[in-house]
Motif scaffolding. Structure first.
Motif, PDB file in Angstrom:
ATOM      1  N   GLY A  20     -66.020  -4.516   1.637  1.00 56.26           N
ATOM      2  CA  GLY A  20     -64.705  -4.308   1.055  1.00 56.26           C
ATOM      3  C   GLY A  20     -64.201  -2.890   1.155  1.00 56.26           C
ATOM      4  N   THR A  21     -65.025  -1.959   1.659  1.00 56.15           N
ATOM      5  CA  THR A  21     -64.608  -0.568   1.777  1.00 56.15           C
ATOM      6  C   THR A  21     -63.653  -0.393   2.956  1.00 56.15           C
ATOM      7  OG1 THR A  21     -66.485  -0.032   3.188  1.00 56.15           O
ATOM      8  CG2 THR A  21     -66.788   0.257   0.799  1.00 56.15           C
ATOM      9  N   PHE A  22     -62.984   0.765   2.979  1.00 54.45           N
ATOM     10  CA  PHE A  22     -62.137   1.092   4.124  1.00 54.45           C
ATOM     11  C   PHE A  22     -62.978   1.247   5.385  1.00 54.45           C
ATOM     12  CE2 PHE A  22     -59.407   2.715   0.616  1.00 54.45           C
ATOM     13  CZ  PHE A  22     -58.283   1.944   0.882  1.00 54.45           C
ATOM     14  N   THR A  23     -64.226   1.685   5.242  1.00 54.13           N
ATOM     15  CA  THR A  23     -65.103   1.815   6.404  1.00 54.13           C
ATOM     16  C   THR A  23     -65.378   0.454   7.026  1.00 54.13           C
ATOM     17  OG1 THR A  23     -66.151   3.660   5.243  1.00 54.13           O
ATOM     18  CG2 THR A  23     -67.206   2.885   7.257  1.00 54.13           C
ATOM     19  N   GLU A  24     -65.569  -0.551   6.192  1.00 53.23           N
ATOM     20  CA  GLU A  24     -65.746  -1.903   6.717  1.00 53.23           C
ATOM     21  C   GLU A  24     -64.481  -2.362   7.439  1.00 53.23           C
ATOM     22  OE1 GLU A  24     -67.358  -6.157   5.010  1.00 53.23           O
ATOM     23  OE2 GLU A  24     -65.505  -5.335   4.170  1.00 53.23           O
ATOM     24  N   ALA A  25     -63.318  -2.017   6.878  1.00 58.05           N
ATOM     25  CA  ALA A  25     -62.058  -2.373   7.529  1.00 58.05           C
ATOM     26  C   ALA A  25     -61.947  -1.703   8.893  1.00 58.05           C
ATOM     27  CB  ALA A  25     -60.887  -1.969   6.643  1.00 58.05           C
ATOM     28  N   SER A 138     -66.976   7.796  -9.012  1.00 56.96           N
ATOM     29  CA  SER A 138     -67.788   6.700  -8.485  1.00 56.96           C
ATOM     30  C   SER A 138     -68.252   7.041  -7.086  1.00 56.96           C
ATOM     31  CB  SER A 138     -66.972   5.402  -8.474  1.00 56.96           C
ATOM     32  OG  SER A 138     -67.704   4.346  -7.901  1.00 56.96           O
ATOM     33  N   SER A 139     -69.335   6.406  -6.643  1.00 56.99           N
ATOM     34  CA  SER A 139     -69.888   6.697  -5.325  1.00 56.99           C
ATOM     35  C   SER A 139     -69.091   6.067  -4.193  1.00 56.99           C
ATOM     36  CB  SER A 139     -71.340   6.217  -5.244  1.00 56.99           C
ATOM     37  OG  SER A 139     -71.407   4.816  -5.466  1.00 56.99           O
ATOM     38  N   SER A 140     -68.306   5.035  -4.474  1.00 62.28           N
ATOM     39  CA  SER A 140     -67.472   4.409  -3.453  1.00 62.28           C
ATOM     40  C   SER A 140     -66.316   3.689  -4.135  1.00 62.28           C
ATOM     41  CB  SER A 140     -68.267   3.406  -2.600  1.00 62.28           C
ATOM     42  OG  SER A 140     -68.452   2.183  -3.275  1.00 62.28           O
ATOM     43  N   CYS A 153     -70.706   0.273 -18.729  1.00 57.72           N
ATOM     44  CA  CYS A 153     -69.543   0.915 -18.116  1.00 57.72           C
ATOM     45  C   CYS A 153     -68.549   1.372 -19.181  1.00 57.72           C
ATOM     46  CB  CYS A 153     -68.863  -0.032 -17.142  1.00 57.72           C
ATOM     47  SG  CYS A 153     -67.422   0.690 -16.329  1.00 57.72           S
ATOM     48  N   ALA A 154     -68.156   2.635 -19.111  1.00 58.62           N
ATOM     49  CA  ALA A 154     -67.201   3.182 -20.083  1.00 58.62           C
ATOM     50  C   ALA A 154     -65.768   3.135 -19.575  1.00 58.62           C
ATOM     51  CB  ALA A 154     -67.581   4.617 -20.413  1.00 58.62           C
ATOM     52  N   ALA A 155     -65.568   2.695 -18.347  1.00 60.52           N
ATOM     53  CA  ALA A 155     -64.226   2.659 -17.768  1.00 60.52           C
ATOM     54  C   ALA A 155     -63.516   1.360 -18.107  1.00 60.52           C
ATOM     55  CB  ALA A 155     -64.309   2.828 -16.256  1.00 60.52           C
ATOM     56  N   ASP A 156     -62.210   1.454 -18.240  1.00 60.07           N
ATOM     57  CA  ASP A 156     -61.382   0.275 -18.502  1.00 60.07           C
ATOM     58  C   ASP A 156     -60.767  -0.277 -17.221  1.00 60.07           C
ATOM     59  OD1 ASP A 156     -61.552   0.640 -21.454  1.00 60.07           O
ATOM     60  OD2 ASP A 156     -60.379   2.435 -21.029  1.00 60.07           O
ATOM     61  N   ALA A 157     -60.644   0.569 -16.206  1.00 55.65           N
ATOM     62  CA  ALA A 157     -60.014   0.171 -14.944  1.00 55.65           C
ATOM     63  C   ALA A 157     -60.626   0.981 -13.817  1.00 55.65           C
ATOM     64  CB  ALA A 157     -58.500   0.381 -15.013  1.00 55.65           C
ATOM     65  N   ALA A 158     -60.281   0.594 -12.587  1.00 55.98           N
ATOM     66  CA  ALA A 158     -60.825   1.283 -11.422  1.00 55.98           C
ATOM     67  C   ALA A 158     -59.777   1.354 -10.321  1.00 55.98           C
ATOM     68  CB  ALA A 158     -62.072   0.563 -10.909  1.00 55.98           C
ATOM     69  N   VAL A 159     -59.831   2.423  -9.556  1.00 52.02           N
ATOM     70  CA  VAL A 159     -59.017   2.557  -8.346  1.00 52.02           C
ATOM     71  C   VAL A 159     -59.834   1.964  -7.200  1.00 52.02           C
ATOM     72  CG1 VAL A 159     -57.923   4.159  -6.753  1.00 52.02           C
ATOM     73  CG2 VAL A 159     -57.883   4.624  -9.211  1.00 52.02           C
ATOM     74  N   ALA A 160     -59.255   1.011  -6.461  1.00 49.13           N
ATOM     75  CA  ALA A 160     -60.018   0.266  -5.461  1.00 49.13           C
ATOM     76  C   ALA A 160     -59.146  -0.066  -4.251  1.00 49.13           C
ATOM     77  CB  ALA A 160     -60.560  -1.021  -6.090  1.00 49.13           C
ATOM     78  N   PRO A 161     -59.776  -0.499  -3.138  1.00 44.33           N
ATOM     79  CA  PRO A 161     -59.010  -0.919  -1.966  1.00 44.33           C
ATOM     80  C   PRO A 161     -58.224  -2.195  -2.255  1.00 44.33           C
ATOM     81  CG  PRO A 161     -61.304  -0.476  -1.412  1.00 44.33           C
ATOM     82  CD  PRO A 161     -61.228  -0.516  -2.891  1.00 44.33           C
ATOM     83  N   PRO A 162     -57.145  -2.428  -1.515  1.00 44.95           N
ATOM     84  CA  PRO A 162     -56.304  -3.613  -1.769  1.00 44.95           C
ATOM     85  C   PRO A 162     -57.042  -4.938  -1.652  1.00 44.95           C
ATOM     86  CG  PRO A 162     -55.153  -2.039  -0.390  1.00 44.95           C
ATOM     87  CD  PRO A 162     -56.563  -1.544  -0.505  1.00 44.95           C
ATOM     88  N   GLY A 163     -58.081  -5.022  -0.796  1.00 44.76           N
ATOM     89  CA  GLY A 163     -58.785  -6.283  -0.603  1.00 44.76           C
ATOM     90  C   GLY A 163     -59.920  -6.523  -1.566  1.00 44.76           C
ATOM     91  N   ILE A 164     -59.970  -5.775  -2.640  1.00 44.79           N
ATOM     92  CA  ILE A 164     -61.097  -5.871  -3.573  1.00 44.79           C
ATOM     93  C   ILE A 164     -61.202  -7.246  -4.224  1.00 44.79           C
ATOM     94  CG2 ILE A 164     -59.777  -5.013  -5.563  1.00 44.79           C
ATOM     95  CD1 ILE A 164     -63.455  -4.218  -4.680  1.00 44.79           C
TER      96      ILE A 164
END
Length: 318
Positions: A20-25, A138-140, A153-164
């Motif tokens: 799901g990473t940009f590298t995979e894309a 985060s590491s990725s 996990c202390a986070a409520d949300a995450a920034v992620a790629p569109p295909g997550i």
């Protein structure tokens, strides 16, 4: 894509994972990798170690971002790990979504998990819409989203790629949160192959160059090797060598192929004046833009000049 376990290394491709990473894309854009096993790794060092050890035939790694410039971890690794060549490049448009556990609303978000690069590229949006938010690195990009389901996990949300959403059961709170809609990351496919891709007229050559001395004009002397031969540089970045304060090497991308006479002549000049020149490869540009240069730098001009000199040395009549 198939599982890389128990697969011959000459068929396996490594990439910065998880899925799901940009590298995979980026790897999905490589025709020869289609249908082959892909191996997810944790960092650039592990990806290149797969290649040098023969565990993988090639690795896809990020090398440059249109927002923040060169990826220092990749540049440093290519400068210090011998035997590697770039065989192709891929461009991937980069944007992000803000995701959370199902049932979470945007107004509930207090802490955001994000890879530092993704966070930097979406910070403007986050500060406008979540002005009091905190950030956990985060590491990725994918790990940022998957960690939302960790009990601690202390986070409520995450920034992620569109295909997550294809990989994790998360709710999308906002789309296209990147601050620059034109952001692009450049990836390169790295292998041990010594077979150069044929020149296409739309090529790029990558080098790492050390200056012969730390004195006035040393950098200018290096750059003149290119300018006097009509070779344009599309990237020039300095990175510390690490053996002493103030010592730097230069990461260079230039327009053209080593088989082009003007490029070959520039490399000869570099080799004469620099103590260490690392040739990383000549390969087709991802944008397929044909290289433009003045006619006085055509191959025929260099060939005729060498023939003229050879004639003088051999005593041939004018």
């Amino acid at each position: 894509m198939t599982d890389a376990a128990a697969t011959p290394p000459d068929e396996t491709y490594s990439y910065l994972g998880p899925a799901g990473t940009f590298t995979e894309a980026a790897l999905k854009q490589v025709p020869e990798a289609a249908g082959r096993p892909w191996r997810s790794v944790n960092n650039v060092g592990e990806a290149l170690a797969d290649v040098t050890s023969g565990r993988s035939v090639a690795a896809m790694i990020a090398i440059e971002n249109s927002i923040e410039g060169g990826v220092s971890a990749t540049q440093d690794a290519l400068a210090t790990v011998p035997g590697l060549r770039i065989v192709s490049e891929v461009l991937v448009p980069v944007n992000f979504v803000l995701v959370a556990r199902p049932g979470t609303a945007l107004e509930d978000v207090r802490v955001v998990n994000a890879h530092p690069v993704a966070y930097a590229q979406s910070r403007g949006w986050l500060e406008r819409h979540l002005p009091e938010h905190g950030h956990i690195p985060s590491s990725s990009n994918v790990q940022a989203a998957s960690s939302l389901f960790d009990p601690d996990c202390a986070a409520d949300a995450a920034v992620a790629p569109p295909g997550i959403t294809e990989h994790h059961d998360v709710a999308v709170l906002a789309r296209e949160i990147g601050d620059n809609p034109n952001a692009v990351t450049r990836f390169v496919l790295v292998s041990r192959s010594r077979v150069l891709p044929e020149p296409t007229g739309a090529d790029k050559t990558s080098l790492i160059v050390e200056l012969p001395s730390d004195e006035p004009g040393a950098l200018l002397a290096m750059l003149e090797q290119f300018s006097t031969r009509g070779v344009n540089l599309s990237l020039l970045e300095s990175r510390p060598i690490g053996d002493a304060l103030g010592r730097y090497r230069f990461v260079v991308d230039l327009d053209g192929h080593i088989a082009d006479e003007r490029v070959a002549d520039a490399l000869l000049g570099l080799r004469r004046t620099s103590p260490n020149v690392i040739f990383l490869g000549s390969y087709p540009r991802a944008d397929q833009r044909e290289i433009e240069y003045h006619a006085k730098y055509d191959d025929e001009i260099f060939i005729e000049a060498r023939d003229w000199l050879r004639g003088l040395l051999s005593g041939e009549p004018d």
